[in-house]
Scaffold this motif. Structure first.
Motif, PDB file in Angstrom:
ATOM      1  N   PHE A  70      -8.767 -12.741  24.304  1.00  0.00           N
ATOM      2  CA  PHE A  70      -9.142 -11.484  23.485  1.00  0.00           C
ATOM      3  C   PHE A  70      -8.148 -11.219  22.161  1.00  0.00           C
ATOM      4  O   PHE A  70      -7.401 -10.622  23.400  1.00  0.00           O
ATOM      5  N   ASN A  71      -7.959 -11.033  20.924  1.00  0.00           N
ATOM      6  CA  ASN A  71      -6.630 -11.143  19.975  1.00  0.00           C
ATOM      7  C   ASN A  71      -7.241 -10.166  19.224  1.00  0.00           C
ATOM      8  O   ASN A  71      -7.896 -10.337  17.892  1.00  0.00           O
ATOM      9  N   ASN A  72      -7.128  -9.405  19.839  1.00  0.00           N
ATOM     10  CA  ASN A  72      -7.438  -7.855  19.090  1.00  0.00           C
ATOM     11  C   ASN A  72      -6.640  -6.722  18.907  1.00  0.00           C
ATOM     12  O   ASN A  72      -6.711  -6.101  18.139  1.00  0.00           O
ATOM     13  N   ALA A  73      -5.707  -7.110  19.494  1.00  0.00           N
ATOM     14  CA  ALA A  73      -4.264  -6.149  18.450  1.00  0.00           C
ATOM     15  C   ALA A  73      -4.415  -6.277  17.129  1.00  0.00           C
ATOM     16  O   ALA A  73      -4.170  -7.110  16.110  1.00  0.00           O
ATOM     17  N   GLY A  74      -3.830  -4.831  16.535  1.00  0.00           N
ATOM     18  CA  GLY A  74      -4.113  -4.469  15.280  1.00  0.00           C
ATOM     19  C   GLY A  74      -3.670  -3.276  14.250  1.00  0.00           C
ATOM     20  O   GLY A  74      -3.799  -2.617  15.408  1.00  0.00           O
ATOM     21  N   MET A 129      -2.611   2.078   2.026  1.00  0.00           N
ATOM     22  CA  MET A 129      -1.469   2.763   0.740  1.00  0.00           C
ATOM     23  C   MET A 129      -2.672   2.489  -0.699  1.00  0.00           C
ATOM     24  O   MET A 129      -3.192   1.428  -0.271  1.00  0.00           O
ATOM     25  N   ASN A 130      -2.560   3.199  -1.902  1.00  0.00           N
ATOM     26  CA  ASN A 130      -2.586   3.053  -2.911  1.00  0.00           C
ATOM     27  C   ASN A 130      -2.577   1.700  -3.151  1.00  0.00           C
ATOM     28  O   ASN A 130      -1.409   1.595  -2.963  1.00  0.00           O
ATOM     29  N   PHE A 131      -3.725   0.684  -3.625  1.00  0.00           N
ATOM     30  CA  PHE A 131      -3.948  -0.764  -4.203  1.00  0.00           C
ATOM     31  C   PHE A 131      -2.504  -0.758  -4.892  1.00  0.00           C
ATOM     32  O   PHE A 131      -1.517  -1.904  -4.621  1.00  0.00           O
ATOM     33  N   LEU A 132      -1.548  -0.032  -6.108  1.00  0.00           N
ATOM     34  CA  LEU A 132      -0.447  -0.041  -6.581  1.00  0.00           C
ATOM     35  C   LEU A 132       0.792   0.226  -6.220  1.00  0.00           C
ATOM     36  O   LEU A 132       1.776   0.234  -6.466  1.00  0.00           O
ATOM     37  N   ASP A 133       0.398   0.780  -4.557  1.00  0.00           N
ATOM     38  CA  ASP A 133       1.368   1.639  -4.040  1.00  0.00           C
ATOM     39  C   ASP A 133       2.076   0.649  -2.999  1.00  0.00           C
ATOM     40  O   ASP A 133       2.724   0.895  -2.537  1.00  0.00           O
ATOM     41  N   VAL A 134       0.991  -0.384  -2.561  1.00  0.00           N
ATOM     42  CA  VAL A 134       1.477  -1.351  -1.414  1.00  0.00           C
ATOM     43  C   VAL A 134       2.686  -1.715  -1.763  1.00  0.00           C
ATOM     44  O   VAL A 134       3.165  -2.772  -2.943  1.00  0.00           O
ATOM     45  N   THR A 135       3.797  -2.335  -0.853  1.00  0.00           N
ATOM     46  CA  THR A 135       4.738  -3.072  -0.985  1.00  0.00           C
ATOM     47  C   THR A 135       5.262  -3.520  -0.129  1.00  0.00           C
ATOM     48  O   THR A 135       4.021  -4.101   1.298  1.00  0.00           O
ATOM     49  N   GLU A 136       6.530  -4.694   0.073  1.00  0.00           N
ATOM     50  CA  GLU A 136       6.433  -5.846   0.837  1.00  0.00           C
ATOM     51  C   GLU A 136       6.239  -5.192   2.429  1.00  0.00           C
ATOM     52  O   GLU A 136       6.032  -5.741   3.056  1.00  0.00           O
ATOM     53  N   GLU A 137       6.835  -4.545   2.434  1.00  0.00           N
ATOM     54  CA  GLU A 137       6.758  -3.874   4.297  1.00  0.00           C
ATOM     55  C   GLU A 137       5.833  -4.037   4.577  1.00  0.00           C
ATOM     56  O   GLU A 137       5.451  -4.095   5.275  1.00  0.00           O
ATOM     57  N   ASN A 138       4.973  -3.047   3.697  1.00  0.00           N
ATOM     58  CA  ASN A 138       3.550  -3.110   4.503  1.00  0.00           C
ATOM     59  C   ASN A 138       2.725  -3.924   4.684  1.00  0.00           C
ATOM     60  O   ASN A 138       1.661  -4.480   5.600  1.00  0.00           O
ATOM     61  N   TRP A 139       2.996  -4.439   3.702  1.00  0.00           N
ATOM     62  CA  TRP A 139       2.452  -6.052   3.797  1.00  0.00           C
ATOM     63  C   TRP A 139       1.988  -6.832   4.484  1.00  0.00           C
ATOM     64  O   TRP A 139       2.069  -7.830   5.406  1.00  0.00           O
ATOM     65  N   ARG A 140       3.600  -7.082   4.893  1.00  0.00           N
ATOM     66  CA  ARG A 140       4.591  -7.876   6.523  1.00  0.00           C
ATOM     67  C   ARG A 140       4.119  -7.063   7.242  1.00  0.00           C
ATOM     68  O   ARG A 140       3.553  -7.969   8.185  1.00  0.00           O
ATOM     69  N   MET A 141       4.088  -5.994   7.657  1.00  0.00           N
ATOM     70  CA  MET A 141       3.949  -5.670   8.976  1.00  0.00           C
ATOM     71  C   MET A 141       2.520  -5.791   9.240  1.00  0.00           C
ATOM     72  O   MET A 141       2.343  -6.261  10.106  1.00  0.00           O
ATOM     73  N   ILE A 142       1.796  -5.618   7.949  1.00  0.00           N
ATOM     74  CA  ILE A 142      -0.096  -5.820   8.377  1.00  0.00           C
ATOM     75  C   ILE A 142      -0.568  -6.969   8.897  1.00  0.00           C
ATOM     76  O   ILE A 142      -0.727  -7.452   9.794  1.00  0.00           O
ATOM     77  N   TYR A 171      -4.468  -4.977   4.710  1.00  0.00           N
ATOM     78  CA  TYR A 171      -5.707  -4.799   6.011  1.00  0.00           C
ATOM     79  C   TYR A 171      -6.306  -6.200   5.781  1.00  0.00           C
ATOM     80  O   TYR A 171      -7.182  -6.363   6.834  1.00  0.00           O
ATOM     81  N   CYS A 172      -7.397  -5.585   4.384  1.00  0.00           N
ATOM     82  CA  CYS A 172      -8.329  -6.127   4.297  1.00  0.00           C
ATOM     83  C   CYS A 172      -7.590  -8.388   4.386  1.00  0.00           C
ATOM     84  O   CYS A 172      -9.298  -8.726   4.662  1.00  0.00           O
ATOM     85  N   ALA A 173      -6.717  -7.558   3.821  1.00  0.00           N
ATOM     86  CA  ALA A 173      -6.703 -10.057   3.350  1.00  0.00           C
ATOM     87  C   ALA A 173      -6.156 -10.294   5.146  1.00  0.00           C
ATOM     88  O   ALA A 173      -6.315 -11.032   4.910  1.00  0.00           O
ATOM     89  N   SER A 174      -5.167  -9.216   5.636  1.00  0.00           N
ATOM     90  CA  SER A 174      -4.867  -9.784   7.503  1.00  0.00           C
ATOM     91  C   SER A 174      -6.748 -10.126   7.893  1.00  0.00           C
ATOM     92  O   SER A 174      -6.526 -10.669   9.000  1.00  0.00           O
ATOM     93  N   LYS A 175      -7.682  -8.579   7.721  1.00  0.00           N
ATOM     94  CA  LYS A 175      -8.850  -9.630   8.804  1.00  0.00           C
ATOM     95  C   LYS A 175      -9.410 -10.983   7.984  1.00  0.00           C
ATOM     96  O   LYS A 175     -10.644 -11.662   8.419  1.00  0.00           O
ATOM     97  N   TRP A 176      -8.844 -11.130   6.746  1.00  0.00           N
ATOM     98  CA  TRP A 176     -10.254 -11.929   5.766  1.00  0.00           C
ATOM     99  C   TRP A 176      -9.138 -13.797   7.011  1.00  0.00           C
ATOM    100  O   TRP A 176      -9.756 -14.855   7.028  1.00  0.00           O
ATOM    101  N   ALA A 177      -7.604 -13.402   7.093  1.00  0.00           N
ATOM    102  CA  ALA A 177      -7.332 -14.206   7.574  1.00  0.00           C
ATOM    103  C   ALA A 177      -7.860 -14.639   8.764  1.00  0.00           C
ATOM    104  O   ALA A 177      -7.914 -15.595   9.269  1.00  0.00           O
ATOM    105  N   VAL A 178      -8.374 -13.801   9.672  1.00  0.00           N
ATOM    106  CA  VAL A 178      -8.480 -13.870  10.246  1.00  0.00           C
ATOM    107  C   VAL A 178      -9.870 -14.832  11.120  1.00  0.00           C
ATOM    108  O   VAL A 178      -9.890 -15.179  11.834  1.00  0.00           O
ATOM    109  N   VAL A 179     -10.670 -14.283  10.050  1.00  0.00           N
ATOM    110  CA  VAL A 179     -11.573 -15.128   9.957  1.00  0.00           C
ATOM    111  C   VAL A 179     -12.021 -16.758   9.262  1.00  0.00           C
ATOM    112  O   VAL A 179     -12.537 -18.050  10.441  1.00  0.00           O
ATOM    113  N   SER A 180     -10.911 -17.251   9.202  1.00  0.00           N
ATOM    114  CA  SER A 180      -9.920 -18.369   7.981  1.00  0.00           C
ATOM    115  C   SER A 180      -9.502 -18.390   9.336  1.00  0.00           C
ATOM    116  O   SER A 180      -9.678 -20.226   9.612  1.00  0.00           O
ATOM    117  N   LEU A 181      -8.406 -18.357  10.689  1.00  0.00           N
ATOM    118  CA  LEU A 181      -7.966 -18.871  11.364  1.00  0.00           C
ATOM    119  C   LEU A 181      -9.494 -19.134  12.178  1.00  0.00           C
ATOM    120  O   LEU A 181      -8.862 -20.091  13.531  1.00  0.00           O
TER     121      LEU A 181
END
Length: 262
Positions: free
Chosen positions: A89-93, A98-111, A157-167
């Motif tokens: 089970f790959n469950n860790a997440g 963050m508000n859409f216009l405030d999303v940072t590269e750090e936030n993106w990469r971490m998630i 988070y949404c982008a990361s979970k769409w990635a889970v579907v593709s994987l």
């Protein structure tokens, strides 16, 4: 005899919430389970608390799912304890609104690192072990309602979970020749510690005015009329780990009380 008796399983993100519930349900059905989490002390406490009276055996393992060496060592520890690996089970997440216009590269990469890369590494290393065993296996990934619809304050988070579907789909296609199935499940709003953290974060960015508001607003669209408990998820996760789902691969099962109809 339980539905997963004798099966050796790993559940990441198992120190709390959905992951802990998945592991406990597997133990009740006779599986041997490695409860894994980046919080090694907390997951060890979980194993101490849940071992008694269960039908399967349990071990604890601290792991950073973005570190391939640690993931490989976790699998080796599980095989040493239980003799094999049947279900991963790959469950860790994580989520950090963050508000859409405030999303940072750090936030993106971490998630994306934890929710996306961590799933890919977990799939790869589990599959390598299962292929070496020559007995097939099951890989099960945690997606989300956010894998089917984007939400404004949790874009990474949404982008990361769409990635889970593709994987999940990509892994299913590639690993079928090894008799390895790859499936996933997509929870909706579940009353866990993670949602409590998200609730506080949404208040901090001005997306909610009071505790519980975000969950209440999300829950308003649930056909079942309430948020889920972790126990609402585990019937499906145990099914996915059992022989009952052997002819199922590449699919994501929605467990959201009818919130997202796709």
């Amino acid at each position: 005899m339980g539905r997963v008796s004798g099966r050796s399983c790993i559940v990441t993100g198992a120190a709390q919430g959905i992951g802990r519930a998945i592991g406990e349900a597997l133990l009740d059905e006779g599986a041997d389970v490695c409860f894994a989490d980046i919080n090694a002390a907390k997951v060890a406490e979980v194993v101490r608390d849940t071992q008694a009276g269960r039908n399967g055996r349990a071990i604890a393992c601290g792991v950073d799912v973005t570190d391939r060496t640690q993931v490989s060592e976790m699998i080796a520890k599980t095989v040493a304890a239980f003799g094999k690996l049947d279900v991963k089970f790959n469950n860790a997440g994580v989520n950090k609104p963050m508000n859409f216009l405030d999303v940072t590269e750090e936030n993106w990469r971490m998630i994306m690192d934890i929710n996306g890369l961590g799933v890919m590494i977990g799939m790869q290393e589990a599959a390598k072990q299962m292929i070496a065993q020559g007995t097939g296996g099951k890989i099960i990934n945690t997606a989300s309602i956010a894998s089917r619809q984007g939400y404004d304050n949790v874009a990474p988070y949404c982008a990361s979970k769409w990635a889970v579907v593709s994987l999940t789909q990509s892994g299913a296609r590639d690993l079928a020749k090894h008799d390895i199935t790859v499936t996933g499940f997509a929870p909706g709003v579940v009353a866990t510690e993670m949602w409590e953290d998200v609730d506080r974060d949404l208040m901090a960015i001005g997306a909610a005015e009071r505790p519980g508001q975000a969950m209440e607003e999300f829950a308003a669209g649930i056909l079942k009329g309430r948020v889920a408990k972790p126990a609402d998820i585990t019937g499906t996760t145990t099914f996915l780990a059992s022989a009952d789902s052997d002819y199922m691969t590449g699919q994501i099962v929605m467990i959201d009380g009818g919130m997202t109809l796709v």
